[in-house]
Every structure is written in C-alpha cells, then in structure tokens.
Design a protein around this motif. Structure first.
Motif: not given
Ligand code: MG
Length: 259
Positions: A71, A78, A80
């Motif tokens: 994460s 940048n 998702e």
C-alpha cells in the motif's frame, strides 16, 4: 530453522544454517523442510559458512511474481489499490544465489532492484484456500526482482524486462519459522538504504496470494512466489552492490556486472 544449498567439492549439498556454521544434510531442501524435525541420520559434516559457495536455496520450476502489492508503494506511485493481485512470471533460468553477479544486459539502459519476500512452496498446491495455505508454505527467502525498466515500458508486457539470466537472485536461505505478516524488509544499494518497509503493508497477504495463484496454476514443491516490492525502487549501475534484507532471513547480496 534456516535451510540452504551450497557447493562442496563440485557437488550440490543441503545445509542447516546455525550460528554461521552449516550442518550438511543428506536430503534435499524440501525434504528437510517437510521432515520438521531433522533426524540425526540426516546430519553429516559441519562446514564454516565462509568456506562454501552458497547456491540458490531451491531450484524452482517457476517463479510467480506479484506486481503492485504494498500500500505504501501504491501511494508512492499514485496508483489505486488493485482489486486482485497482478501477477507475472520469471523463468527458472533467471535464478542466481547470494553473492552471485547480476548481468546488466546490453539491450537495457535502466535496470532496477526490487527487494521482496519470497514464499517457498513445500507441497504441490492446487485450488488451496487461504486458511489452508500455511500447510503448503515451507518457508520464506529473500528475492530481488530485477527489472529492465525501460524494456518493461517499451514492450507493454513484462516478459523480456523480467526474464534475463541472473534477474532473479534469491537466498541466502529458507527460514521456515518467520511471521510473514510482520517482517521488516529493506534494500541497500552500495551501503545506502533505498527501501524500508514491513510486510504488514502488503495489500494481499501471503496466504491470499497462495489461494489466488494456486487457483490459476498448480504450484510445485520448490516453486517461489515473489510477493511484490515496497516503495523506493530505483536503478542500479555496473559496479554496484545490492543487498536485499528480510529481518529474520538475512541479507541477499549481489554485484552488478557488465554483460
Ligand atoms: Mg517485483
């Protein structure tokens, strides 16, 4: 316990690593892992770690790798968070061991390191549920998922960029007992920290990865899953020394050489 392979008198041997000494075993690394208690009948000579050439801890039939799986790395670039693991493969011929050279291909002008936790399968795994995955995992090793970044961008798919000979250093050993959900992971280039994270930042944990991948393809004993890299990836140059470290496994050190 820490299981490794090494070369002695031109023969491949299995060893149990204890306090910088290697207890030679008369079985394969996977047999040693699956035996749980290493019977004294397995134990042969004692060797000093510095006196032997360390080999990759297993000879995988395939290395399945996970793309974006931290994460903190997703935030850094940048991206998702993925809904499912993004996987690709490296060939068995890309594997080298601790202290081996990584050959910088003439066709690339950006070769990056990616320090990763590697899962070593100890049993054939097919359609495994995450809650049962621990039974199929023999241990863990350090992997450096070397990548020709310019070729990865140019090709659009990743096979060439990830598959050069020497592009999958792994080792120095397999640790059978570590907690894969909480391991410090780091990488140094020429002695300077470039990557520092913890496996608790993984998007898909090791058990979820075994479930996802074993529902696609059968994993064989000795196969390795490279679980993705934390933030801080970057390029290396010819002459550099790269060290990937997993807290309870140790340091996987390699040298970048000209082709
Ligand atoms: Mg990677």
């Amino acid at each position: 316990m820490k299981i490794m392979r090494f070369l002695k008198e031109a023969q491949e041997k299995t060893g149990l690593l204890e306090n910088n000494k290697i207890i030679e075993l008369s079985c394969s690394p996977i047999e040693a892992i699956n035996s749980k208690n290493i019977d004294e009948s397995f134990q042969k000579d004692m060797n000093k770690l510095n006196d032997v050439q360390i080999l990759p801890p297993v000879s995988p039939s395939k290395i399945v790798c996970v793309g974006l799986n931290y994460s903190d790395h997703a935030a850094e670039i940048n991206m998702e968070l993925p809904e499912e693991p993004i996987i690709f493969m490296k060939p068995s011929t890309s594997v080298v061991g601790h202290l081996d050279n990584i050959i910088y291909p003439a066709s690339s002008s950006q070769v990056d390191y990616e320090g990763e936790l590697g899962i070593v399968l100890s049993k054939e795994a097919r359609n495994v549920k995450s809650e049962d995955a621990a039974d199929y995992i023999g241990g863990y090793t350090a992997v450096n998922d070397i990548t020709a970044r310019d070729l990865q961008r140019k090709d659009g798919q990743w096979t060439r960029a990830k598959s050069f000979d020497t592009f999958c250093p792994m080792g120095p050993c397999i640790e059978t007992e570590l907690d894969p959900m909480n391991q410090n992971i780091s990488l140094k280039l020429n002695g300077e920290f470039k990557q520092k994270s913890n496996t608790k930042n993984m998007i898909f944990n090791v058990y979820e990865l075994v479930e996802f991948i074993s529902n696609i393809m059968t994993l064989k004993p000795g196969d390795v899953i490279a679980t993705g890299t934390p933030p801080g990836i970057g390029p290396m140059n010819i002459g550099d020394t790269v060290e990937a470290k997993i807290e309870e496994i140790g340091i996987l050190k390699n040298f970048i050489k000209k082709s």
